[in-house]
Design a protein around this motif. Sequence first.
Motif, mmCIF file in Angstrom:
data_model
loop_
_atom_site.group_PDB
_atom_site.id
_atom_site.type_symbol
_atom_site.label_atom_id
_atom_site.label_comp_id
_atom_site.label_asym_id
_atom_site.label_seq_id
_atom_site.Cartn_x
_atom_site.Cartn_y
_atom_site.Cartn_z
ATOM 1 N N ILE A 99 0.845 -1.203 -0.070
ATOM 2 C CA ILE A 99 0.028 -0.092 -0.056
ATOM 3 C C ILE A 99 1.076 1.079 -0.051
ATOM 4 C CG2 ILE A 99 -1.772 1.285 1.324
ATOM 5 C CD1 ILE A 99 -2.605 -1.115 2.492
ATOM 6 N N LEU A 100 0.581 2.226 -1.022
ATOM 7 C CA LEU A 100 1.398 3.439 -1.006
ATOM 8 C C LEU A 100 0.636 4.395 0.091
ATOM 9 C CD1 LEU A 100 1.910 3.910 -4.890
ATOM 10 C CD2 LEU A 100 3.759 4.054 -2.964
ATOM 11 N N GLY A 101 -0.680 4.348 -0.155
ATOM 12 C CA GLY A 101 -1.441 5.376 1.100
ATOM 13 C C GLY A 101 -2.060 6.441 -0.004
ATOM 14 N N VAL A 102 -2.365 6.331 -1.130
ATOM 15 C CA VAL A 102 -3.005 7.418 -1.971
ATOM 16 C C VAL A 102 -4.510 7.125 -1.766
ATOM 17 C CG1 VAL A 102 -3.656 8.046 -4.366
ATOM 18 C CG2 VAL A 102 -1.350 6.815 -3.884
ATOM 19 N N ARG A 103 -5.211 8.087 -1.389
ATOM 20 C CA ARG A 103 -6.498 8.420 -1.070
ATOM 21 C C ARG A 103 -7.416 7.830 -2.127
ATOM 22 N NH1 ARG A 103 -7.461 10.594 3.941
ATOM 23 N NH2 ARG A 103 -5.275 11.438 4.987
ATOM 24 N N ILE A 104 -8.549 7.285 -1.949
ATOM 25 C CA ILE A 104 -9.335 6.864 -2.879
ATOM 26 C C ILE A 104 -10.057 8.020 -3.937
ATOM 27 C CG2 ILE A 104 -11.846 5.685 -3.590
ATOM 28 C CD1 ILE A 104 -9.981 3.814 -2.420
ATOM 29 N N PRO A 105 -10.257 9.219 -3.337
ATOM 30 C CA PRO A 105 -10.650 10.182 -4.255
ATOM 31 C C PRO A 105 -9.841 10.550 -5.502
ATOM 32 C CG PRO A 105 -11.587 10.804 -1.942
ATOM 33 C CD PRO A 105 -10.749 9.388 -1.957
ATOM 34 N N GLU A 106 -8.271 10.633 -4.969
ATOM 35 C CA GLU A 106 -7.350 10.968 -5.798
ATOM 36 C C GLU A 106 -7.451 9.589 -6.912
ATOM 37 O OE1 GLU A 106 -5.367 13.323 -6.319
ATOM 38 O OE2 GLU A 106 -6.135 14.471 -4.576
ATOM 39 N N LEU A 107 -7.499 8.413 -6.482
ATOM 40 C CA LEU A 107 -7.301 7.395 -7.500
ATOM 41 C C LEU A 107 -8.562 7.442 -8.372
ATOM 42 C CD1 LEU A 107 -6.495 4.287 -5.104
ATOM 43 C CD2 LEU A 107 -5.074 5.474 -6.720
ATOM 44 N N ARG A 108 -9.883 8.067 -7.947
ATOM 45 C CA ARG A 108 -10.854 8.078 -8.966
ATOM 46 C C ARG A 108 -10.622 9.153 -9.779
ATOM 47 N NH1 ARG A 108 -15.092 4.846 -7.613
ATOM 48 N NH2 ARG A 108 -15.353 3.969 -5.671
ATOM 49 N N LYS A 109 -9.982 10.350 -9.425
ATOM 50 C CA LYS A 109 -9.723 11.148 -10.476
ATOM 51 C C LYS A 109 -8.574 11.067 -11.471
ATOM 52 C CE LYS A 109 -9.940 15.351 -7.049
ATOM 53 N NZ LYS A 109 -9.251 16.269 -6.254
ATOM 54 N N ILE A 110 -7.711 10.168 -11.002
ATOM 55 C CA ILE A 110 -6.651 9.566 -11.980
ATOM 56 C C ILE A 110 -7.402 8.582 -12.981
ATOM 57 C CG2 ILE A 110 -4.581 8.250 -12.391
ATOM 58 C CD1 ILE A 110 -3.671 9.234 -9.564
ATOM 59 N N ALA A 111 -8.110 7.807 -12.483
ATOM 60 C CA ALA A 111 -8.905 6.905 -13.444
ATOM 61 C C ALA A 111 -9.924 7.535 -14.488
ATOM 62 C CB ALA A 111 -9.848 6.046 -12.476
ATOM 63 N N LYS A 112 -10.724 8.672 -13.977
ATOM 64 C CA LYS A 112 -11.573 9.358 -14.819
ATOM 65 C C LYS A 112 -10.722 10.377 -15.949
ATOM 66 C CE LYS A 112 -15.353 9.893 -11.284
ATOM 67 N NZ LYS A 112 -16.182 10.575 -10.544
ATOM 68 N N ARG A 113 -9.403 10.546 -15.558
ATOM 69 C CA ARG A 113 -8.692 11.207 -16.456
ATOM 70 C C ARG A 113 -8.133 10.105 -17.618
ATOM 71 N NH1 ARG A 113 -3.850 12.785 -13.691
ATOM 72 N NH2 ARG A 113 -2.693 10.729 -14.721
ATOM 73 N N MET A 114 -7.645 9.150 -17.101
ATOM 74 C CA MET A 114 -6.984 8.148 -17.872
ATOM 75 C C MET A 114 -8.309 7.458 -19.035
ATOM 76 S SD MET A 114 -4.875 5.945 -15.378
ATOM 77 C CE MET A 114 -4.318 4.796 -16.794
ATOM 78 N N VAL A 115 -9.470 7.360 -18.724
ATOM 79 C CA VAL A 115 -10.373 6.780 -19.607
ATOM 80 C C VAL A 115 -10.812 7.980 -20.742
ATOM 81 C CG1 VAL A 115 -11.435 5.284 -17.961
ATOM 82 C CG2 VAL A 115 -12.481 7.659 -18.114
ATOM 83 N N LYS A 116 -10.505 9.161 -20.672
ATOM 84 C CA LYS A 116 -10.413 9.892 -21.846
ATOM 85 C C LYS A 116 -9.318 9.730 -22.729
ATOM 86 C CE LYS A 116 -12.276 13.592 -18.657
ATOM 87 N NZ LYS A 116 -11.922 14.946 -17.876
ATOM 88 N N ASP A 117 -8.434 9.161 -22.549
ATOM 89 C CA ASP A 117 -7.402 8.791 -23.531
ATOM 90 C C ASP A 117 -7.498 7.324 -23.797
ATOM 91 O OD1 ASP A 117 -5.254 8.903 -25.212
ATOM 92 O OD2 ASP A 117 -4.106 10.095 -23.799
ATOM 93 N N ASP A 118 -6.337 6.666 -24.093
ATOM 94 C CA ASP A 118 -5.966 5.151 -24.410
ATOM 95 C C ASP A 118 -5.851 4.675 -23.153
ATOM 96 O OD1 ASP A 118 -5.417 2.564 -25.127
ATOM 97 O OD2 ASP A 118 -3.396 3.111 -25.717
#
Length: 231
Positions: A32-51
């Motif tokens: 576990i790194l310790g990245v909070r869930i809201p941050e992970l969701r933000k990254i995922a939502k950004r990633m799905v806009k691309d490949d």
Amino acid sequence: MTVEEIREELEQKADEEYRNFHSKLLPGTENILGVRIPELRKIAKRMVKDDWRFYLNEAPDKYYEEDMLRGFIIGYADMTLEERMRVIADFLPSIQNWAVCDSFCSTLKFTKKYQAQMWNFIKPYFQSESVYEIRFAAAMALDYYRLPEYAQEVFVFFDHVKNKDYYVQMAIAWAVSVYYIYLPEITEDYIRHNALDDFTHNKAIQKICESYRVDKETKARLRTLKRKQKQ
């Protein structure tokens, strides 16, 4: 972005205090790194806009957060139902803890649009040998099928789960307690006549009685339905 670049971003967003707290909730999970869930969701939502498919295909899993991120991508990305079912099936064997499982299920909100098709997809997982595939089925039933037209069939599947792993038992107990909030009469009848093991049965009642949405009289009645467990 590459897998390595995304990993670097996760490492930069790591919060040691959160990691220490979250690690206590996931005994045995050491990556576990310790990245909070809201941050992970933000990254995922950004990633799905691309490949985004490259990330699933390369299946990065050095960190717990990478497993979580892949689950979120599956929930957020634009794809056909058939592809989504396929990537879900590919992802499930990699789940190693309750947090990834439950967060993944709560992100699959498209299920509400394809309820019948997804129920047919989910049902075989109740009979899996895998702890977290069974928990996936139970959590999906909890999140999307707490409806009168599904409840009785869901309860039959719960009764036929004989896996005694703690995380399976607690998932089913948790699900029954939530069903009670939404469907009290149907669920109380099930509690009176179920074929659950004693631990799961009693835990379900305990969790109902912990709810502020259940009155004192009801809690007192339900407590009388607890079973004596063999020592």
